[in-house]
Design a protein around this motif. Structure first.
Motif, PDB file in Angstrom:
ATOM      1  N   VAL A  24      43.221  34.323  36.103  1.00  0.00           N
ATOM      2  CA  VAL A  24      42.117  33.541  36.649  1.00  0.00           C
ATOM      3  C   VAL A  24      41.902  33.891  38.117  1.00  0.00           C
ATOM      4  O   VAL A  24      42.808  34.370  38.797  1.00  0.00           O
ATOM      5  CB  VAL A  24      42.370  32.017  36.533  1.00  0.00           C
ATOM      6  N   ASN A  25      40.686  33.620  38.589  1.00  0.00           N
ATOM      7  CA  ASN A  25      40.393  33.648  40.019  1.00  0.00           C
ATOM      8  C   ASN A  25      40.860  32.305  40.575  1.00  0.00           C
ATOM      9  O   ASN A  25      40.357  31.260  40.190  1.00  0.00           O
ATOM     10  CB  ASN A  25      38.899  33.855  40.224  1.00  0.00           C
ATOM     11  N   TRP A  26      41.862  32.332  41.447  1.00  0.00           N
ATOM     12  CA  TRP A  26      42.420  31.103  42.029  1.00  0.00           C
ATOM     13  C   TRP A  26      41.327  30.377  42.790  1.00  0.00           C
ATOM     14  O   TRP A  26      40.580  30.976  43.552  1.00  0.00           O
ATOM     15  CB  TRP A  26      43.588  31.455  42.942  1.00  0.00           C
ATOM     16  N   TYR A  27      41.248  29.080  42.589  1.00  0.00           N
ATOM     17  CA  TYR A  27      40.184  28.257  43.150  1.00  0.00           C
ATOM     18  C   TYR A  27      40.043  28.445  44.662  1.00  0.00           C
ATOM     19  O   TYR A  27      41.009  28.369  45.410  1.00  0.00           O
ATOM     20  CB  TYR A  27      40.454  26.780  42.821  1.00  0.00           C
ATOM     21  N   ASN A  28      38.807  28.709  45.103  1.00  0.00           N
ATOM     22  CA  ASN A  28      38.434  28.747  46.518  1.00  0.00           C
ATOM     23  C   ASN A  28      39.115  29.865  47.306  1.00  0.00           C
ATOM     24  O   ASN A  28      39.284  29.758  48.514  1.00  0.00           O
ATOM     25  CB  ASN A  28      38.704  27.389  47.170  1.00  0.00           C
ATOM     26  N   THR A  29      39.519  30.964  46.620  1.00  0.00           N
ATOM     27  CA  THR A  29      40.164  32.092  47.300  1.00  0.00           C
ATOM     28  C   THR A  29      39.735  33.401  46.641  1.00  0.00           C
ATOM     29  O   THR A  29      39.087  33.398  45.601  1.00  0.00           O
ATOM     30  CB  THR A  29      41.705  32.027  47.212  1.00  0.00           C
TER      31      THR A  29
END
Length: 192
Positions: A24-29
């Motif tokens: 996943v794309n880590w939230y807010n980064t």
């Protein structure tokens, strides 16, 4: 038996599952995380150098898909854009254990003009919307040769917006999430 997972740290619909891990794309980064699906634990996070995030260069009509993870016969990939690429698609091959970038290719295709993208055998395919009921695979970039070009393969859909397209290398199918519908398309490969 079925097991439910509740993941609240990913951002966007550009996730991929490979070898019992979810990426996943880590939230807010601009970080990518590897989540072990057996334990529901984040085992590795790695920064994707220079990747734009937080809706900077997302796909057309779909928010929060700046970083799109993909799987094919060759392993784990990430499709994204950077400020240095002026929004054009960048493709990186990742080590699926460490998430280190193994190789990177720069395309001439502007990512926000693409409705979605997927990888097959090391080739990126990009789609665009033709109408509320038709999508077209219109562009390819071959990481094996560095060649890129145009295609005209029309895909019918049931609703207007595609949220994600993922290729399943074992079934040789495209799985498309289309405004609440999960569509699948069989792929047929012709020898060259």
């Amino acid at each position: 038996y079925n097991q439910d997972y509740y993941i609240s740290y990913g951002q966007g619909s550009g996730i991929a599952v490979y070898n019992n891990n979810m990426y996943v794309n880590w939230y807010n980064t601009r970080n990518i995380a590897r989540v072990n699906l057996a334990t529901n634990r984040v085992e590795v996070t790695q920064t994707l150098p220079q990747a734009a995030y937080n809706n900077r260069f997302s796909y057309a009509n779909v928010g929060w898909q700046d970083i799109d993870l993909a799987v094919d016969e060759n392993g784990l990939w990430v499709i994204y854009a950077t400020e240095a690429s002026t929004g054009n698609i960048v493709i990186s091959k990742l080590n699926d254990t460490t998430l280190a970038v193994l190789n990177t290719w720069h395309t001439k295709q502007y990512k926000p003009s693409v409705s979605n993208a997927f990888m097959v055998c090391g080739v990126l395919y990009a789609t665009r919307t033709l109408s509320t009921r038709a999508e077209e695979i219109f562009y390819y970039f071959d990481t094996n040769t560095g060649q890129e070009g145009r295609l005209a393969i029309v895909m019918q859909k049931v609703q207007e917006t595609l949220q994600s397209i993922n290729y399943h290398p074992y079934e040789q199918k495209l799985f498309v999430y289309n405004d609440g519908y999960l569509l699948n398309y069989d792929l047929f490969f012709q020898p060259q």
